[in-house]
Scaffold this motif. Sequence first.
Motif, PDB file in Angstrom:
ATOM      1  N   GLU A  19      31.889 -27.922 107.578  1.00 37.67           N
ATOM      2  CA  GLU A  19      33.287 -28.195 107.915  1.00 37.67           C
ATOM      3  C   GLU A  19      33.934 -29.181 106.946  1.00 37.67           C
ATOM      4  O   GLU A  19      35.169 -29.252 106.856  1.00 37.67           O
ATOM      5  N   SER A  54      39.297 -25.457 103.137  1.00 38.42           N
ATOM      6  CA  SER A  54      37.896 -25.434 103.540  1.00 38.42           C
ATOM      7  C   SER A  54      37.227 -24.170 103.021  1.00 38.42           C
ATOM      8  O   SER A  54      37.870 -23.119 102.866  1.00 38.42           O
ATOM      9  N   TYR A 135      36.779 -35.556 103.662  1.00 37.98           N
ATOM     10  CA  TYR A 135      35.991 -34.362 103.351  1.00 37.98           C
ATOM     11  C   TYR A 135      35.614 -34.385 101.872  1.00 37.98           C
ATOM     12  O   TYR A 135      35.941 -35.335 101.156  1.00 37.98           O
ATOM     13  N   LEU A 213      35.653 -22.195 115.530  1.00 36.55           N
ATOM     14  CA  LEU A 213      36.407 -22.608 114.357  1.00 36.55           C
ATOM     15  C   LEU A 213      36.309 -21.562 113.255  1.00 36.55           C
ATOM     16  O   LEU A 213      37.309 -21.255 112.588  1.00 36.55           O
ATOM     17  N   TYR A 239      37.190 -32.581 117.832  1.00 33.41           N
ATOM     18  CA  TYR A 239      36.560 -31.827 116.741  1.00 33.41           C
ATOM     19  C   TYR A 239      37.534 -30.867 116.056  1.00 33.41           C
ATOM     20  O   TYR A 239      37.720 -30.908 114.833  1.00 33.41           O
ATOM     21  N   HIS A 240      38.173 -29.983 116.824  1.00 32.57           N
ATOM     22  CA  HIS A 240      39.071 -29.000 116.223  1.00 32.57           C
ATOM     23  C   HIS A 240      40.330 -29.664 115.663  1.00 32.57           C
ATOM     24  O   HIS A 240      40.848 -29.247 114.620  1.00 32.57           O
ATOM     25  N   CYS A 243      39.476 -30.972 112.310  1.00 32.18           N
ATOM     26  CA  CYS A 243      39.314 -29.899 111.322  1.00 32.18           C
ATOM     27  C   CYS A 243      40.669 -29.411 110.817  1.00 32.18           C
ATOM     28  O   CYS A 243      40.837 -29.167 109.612  1.00 32.18           O
ATOM     29  N   ARG A 246      42.244 -32.079 108.480  1.00 34.31           N
ATOM     30  CA  ARG A 246      41.719 -32.052 107.115  1.00 34.31           C
ATOM     31  C   ARG A 246      42.400 -30.970 106.275  1.00 34.31           C
ATOM     32  O   ARG A 246      42.494 -31.094 105.055  1.00 34.31           O
ATOM     33  N   GLU A 247      42.842 -29.909 106.927  1.00 36.17           N
ATOM     34  CA  GLU A 247      43.542 -28.842 106.211  1.00 36.17           C
ATOM     35  C   GLU A 247      44.982 -29.226 105.871  1.00 36.17           C
ATOM     36  O   GLU A 247      45.709 -28.435 105.267  1.00 36.17           O
TER      37      GLU A 247
END
Length: 368
Positions: A19, A54, A135, A213, A239-240, A243, A246-247
Amino acid sequence: MADQTSMNPHKVVCSVPIELVFTDTDVKSSRTEHRIDHITDAWFEHHLLHSDISIMRFTPHRDLYSYFMGHQSSPEAYLEWHDKIYTTRGLKAPDREAVLRQKQMEFMNMRNELLRNSSFFMDHPIQARYNPAGYFNIKDGHHRAAFLYVFGFRRVYLEMSSSDYAQWLNEDQAGAVRATIQDQQRQLIYTPILHPEFYYWSSERDRVYPTRLDYMMRYLGVSPLRGTRVVDIGCNIGYHARCFTREGASVTGIEHDADHCRMLKALNDLEHTHFQWIPKPFEGASIGSYDIGIMLTVFYHVMKNEEVCRAFLDKLDQSVEQLLFWESGDDPRKEKRLILENTGFTRYEKLADTFGTGKLRELGVFQK
């Protein structure tokens, strides 16, 4: 916590959650070395389509290896990507059949290394740089990363500088997370903690490929997410939400459980990934409008109370404008019917049958 230290004392090789593995950054603004002889505006535009996303969303490489594995995928996206490396610079692209044969040979060699259970991927780690947004950006090794991802690896070996390694470990905050876990007497976690200090924790969900995910990122492909407004309804420990943050998305999490909120704050600090959250039930929260909603195993908790269910669906309709990723409780047909009949969502696409916390579930996406 590092699996191996390289011969260079300033470099570290360690396993990193998939991830956290992203493609290379914008080569102009990063001012780093690259292998392109000369950059044209057309090449740079092509590069940006796949830059800083990602590895899960790196469609050309992902589809290529899925095709070689015999899945229902096509190598067309990869071949087009490869062609444009040349044509956008006024050069003739190599013969497609020759490119495909070469990549298939590389695929077979890497697969054989896996079958032999060799140390190849540790001895030839992906080179990466830590991004302060929480990341790693690949400097070299995109094909290896995509190959391992398609084969279901949840962690891959990266080589990084020792300073990047120390920044990622964030040891003081790792201690704060351990203290929170101990204070809350947690015996398990719902979703993975993406940090080597907590690899030994087995999460209830999202630890075996393909995860929820994975399905969401596969659906989104290389669609631009930077600046996209996302709401994660019932975000648990975040968590999601992290994620999507980060995008580059602008994320708001909704979570009314005080322990979850305390844990997600500690994890945001640990993983250097921050999003806004609202510590209230969704139906009573004062929120704005969002492009994408995430609502995983949440709606079935409220659908049996008619008054709460009506308020929840009204809020859902008002706040999510385009897409809603949804996972059911134990009655997916009823949930889908209630959503389609009581909101502006008019279309539904099933993504997968899923299983979690002892229930057979369904994962899909609603569209307006």
